[in-house]
Design an enzyme around this catalytic site. Structure first.
Site, PDB file in Angstrom:
ATOM      1  N   HIS A  95       0.811  -1.224   0.000  1.00 58.77           N
ATOM      2  CA  HIS A  95       0.000   0.000   0.000  1.00 58.77           C
ATOM      3  C   HIS A  95       0.840   1.268   0.000  1.00 58.77           C
ATOM      4  O   HIS A  95       0.376   2.331  -0.435  1.00 58.77           O
ATOM      5  CB  HIS A  95      -0.924  -0.021   1.225  1.00 58.77           C
ATOM      6  CG  HIS A  95      -2.170   0.807   1.079  1.00 58.77           C
ATOM      7  ND1 HIS A  95      -2.292   1.837   0.164  1.00 58.77           N
ATOM      8  CD2 HIS A  95      -3.354   0.779   1.748  1.00 58.77           C
ATOM      9  CE1 HIS A  95      -3.492   2.393   0.281  1.00 58.77           C
ATOM     10  NE2 HIS A  95      -4.145   1.766   1.225  1.00 58.77           N
ATOM     11  N   ASP A  97     -10.007  -4.047 -18.272  1.00 60.40           N
ATOM     12  CA  ASP A  97     -10.210  -5.004 -19.363  1.00 60.40           C
ATOM     13  C   ASP A  97      -8.856  -5.495 -19.867  1.00 60.40           C
ATOM     14  O   ASP A  97      -8.049  -4.714 -20.374  1.00 60.40           O
ATOM     15  CB  ASP A  97     -10.989  -4.315 -20.494  1.00 60.40           C
ATOM     16  CG  ASP A  97     -11.260  -5.214 -21.686  1.00 60.40           C
ATOM     17  OD1 ASP A  97     -10.852  -6.392 -21.660  1.00 60.40           O
ATOM     18  OD2 ASP A  97     -11.874  -4.723 -22.662  1.00 60.40           O
TER      19      ASP A  97
END
Length: 458
Positions: A163, A378
């Site tokens: 993170h 995608d």
């Protein structure tokens, strides 16, 4: 809202490999910002995406691996390793060691997941395998990616992120770059911007705002949630559920955002479930994206951590005994606290106080990912059936964090799914309290007709 039936399947993995940038990249040290390297971000966060296959026979693991290698040419810090300098300052050693990549197959179809196509994802430890030696914050891969082919032709893309290197907005920007490169693009549509100095402390540092999210609170009564006997569930909030919550608010509060109403509701239910002492302070931390709070806004391609944890604080008794609107006003005020000066003050606090962790004692954290658009990533097989955080309760302090995730249920209704992690007994109380808020008749003093509901965007 009932717990899901367990789904068990076998995953066969190939040996993990390191994917390096497809072309040589600069060998240098790049400093993280003074917001990036705070203690509360020194953790790993898991993300998962489910995709349907096609009849082309193309291999999604190969496509993702090649897209990753090409994307790392521009995002080359992701292929490096973190080092710590004096003063606990983190830097990326851009050494091209690579991101960790795992290729796998599972004897399960996408349809077999059913309602489990949302957090908590079954067999997550197999779909995002913790490669030995890969999960340390320092001197370990900053990204671990696993692509698991399913027997129906679909596949699962799972990722674990250090993170400190990025927030979820920056992560989705990178994932989109991998997807674009996997689909054959010459360059990503958004060019990455490092410029971590934009969120560095001032010289000299000046803490000009109140940051109670970093209060040093002693856990004198053992209120931090234990790791054992944890119950992970997720809860769906569509138009009907949000209308039921708004029905409990006076007219002047009903136009509040979905995030604000939902956060007030969950904070209250969770506090009731955990049963802190009535006089003890409880708090909710709202993750607020600060990119547009700056003048001018941060560059569009900035992929570092650019958010704050503004906090609302009250006592158990006040939160649980007052109407829902009481919690709502506290949440709204906390969100409004985040300004450019607040972010400057936050960076100054980090260097002044040794990069502290936000307090996890009697705390609840919520992060809205609905605008981040995990569901648009995608890799060449269209949009995912589900995309977003893999579970709640992640981070250095177990059970504290929940995420708001865009979701379409099996009835075709769009809404938000929220993973929640609590001890089993507390989870049962949480479910009862939430069920009462959603289904019991509201107080007559705040009842309004359905025509007055205002469903705000997040």
């Amino acid at each position: 809202m009932a717990p899901q039936d367990p789904l068990v399947f076998e995953v066969r993995r190939r040996e993990a490999e390191l994917v390096r940038p497809a072309r040589p990249t600069p060998r240098e040290y790049k400093r993280l910002s003074d917001v990036d390297d705070q203690e509360g971000l020194r953790c790993q966060i898991p993300v998962i995406q489910f995709y349907r296959g096609d009849s082309t026979g193309q291999d999604p693991a190969r496509a993702v691996r090649e897209g990753l290698a090409r994307a790392l040419v521009l995002y080359y810090p992701f292929a490096g390793r973190l080092r710590e300098l004096p003063g606990r300052k983190l830097v990326v050693d851009c050494n091209e060691e690579g991101a960790m990549f795992v290729e796998a197959e599972a004897d399960v179809t996408l349809d077999q997941f059913g309602d489990a196509l949302r957090p908590p994802v079954p067999c997550l430890e197999e779909l995002l395998f913790d490669v030995p030696g890969s999960s340390a914050i320092l001197d370990s891969p900053l990204l671990l990616i696993q692509v698991t082919r399913l027997k129906c032709g679909g596949f699962i893309f799972a990722l674990r992120l250090n993170h400190t290197i990025s927030d979820t907005a920056g992560l989705v920007q990178f994932m989109n770059a991998v997807g674009e490169m996997a689909r054959g693009a010459d360059a990503p549509s958004i060019r990455p911007v490092w410029q971590r100095e934009l969120l560095d402390a001032r010289d000299p540092p000046q803490i000009t705002c109140t940051h109670r999210e970093y209060d040093q609170v002693e856990d004198t009564k053992g209120t931090l949630i234990p790791l054992d006997d944890m119950d992970h569930r997720s809860f769906f909030f569509g138009a009907a559920q949000m209308s039921a919550l708004r029905c409990r608010l006076p007219p002047h509060q009903q136009a509040s955002s979905t995030f604000e109403v939902l956060t007030a509701c969950l904070w209250r239910c969770r506090t009731v479930a955990l049963q802190p002492d009535p006089e003890e302070e409880v708090r909710v931390l709202c993750v607020v994206n600060a990119r547009t709070k700056f003048d001018p806004p941060l560059p569009a391609g900035y992929y570092g951590n650019a958010f704050a944890f503004p906090v609302a604080v009250t006592t158990t008794d006040k939160l649980c005994q007052n109407p829902l609107g009481y919690a709502l006003e506290l949440v709204k005020k906390a969100k409004a606290d985040v300004t450019e000066e607040y972010m400057r003050s936050l960076a100054d606090l980090m260097v002044t106080r040794g990069r502290p962790h936000f307090t996890g004692v009697r705390s609840f954290m919520v992060a809205d990912t609905t605008k981040i658009r995990f569901g648009d990533v995608d890799f060449g097989w269209g949009k995912p059936v589900y995309g977003g955080p893999a579970k709640g309760g992640v981070g250095a302090i177990p059970g504290v964090a929940s995420f708001y995730i865009s979701f379409r249920n099996r009835q075709g209704e769009d809404g938000i799914v929220v993973p929640v992690c609590l001890p089993a007994l507390a989870m049962r109380r949480f479910v009862r309290e939430l069920d009462a808020l959603l289904n019991d008749p509201p107080p007559t003093t705040t009842t309004t007709t359905k025509s007055t509901f205002v469903i705000s965007s997040l």
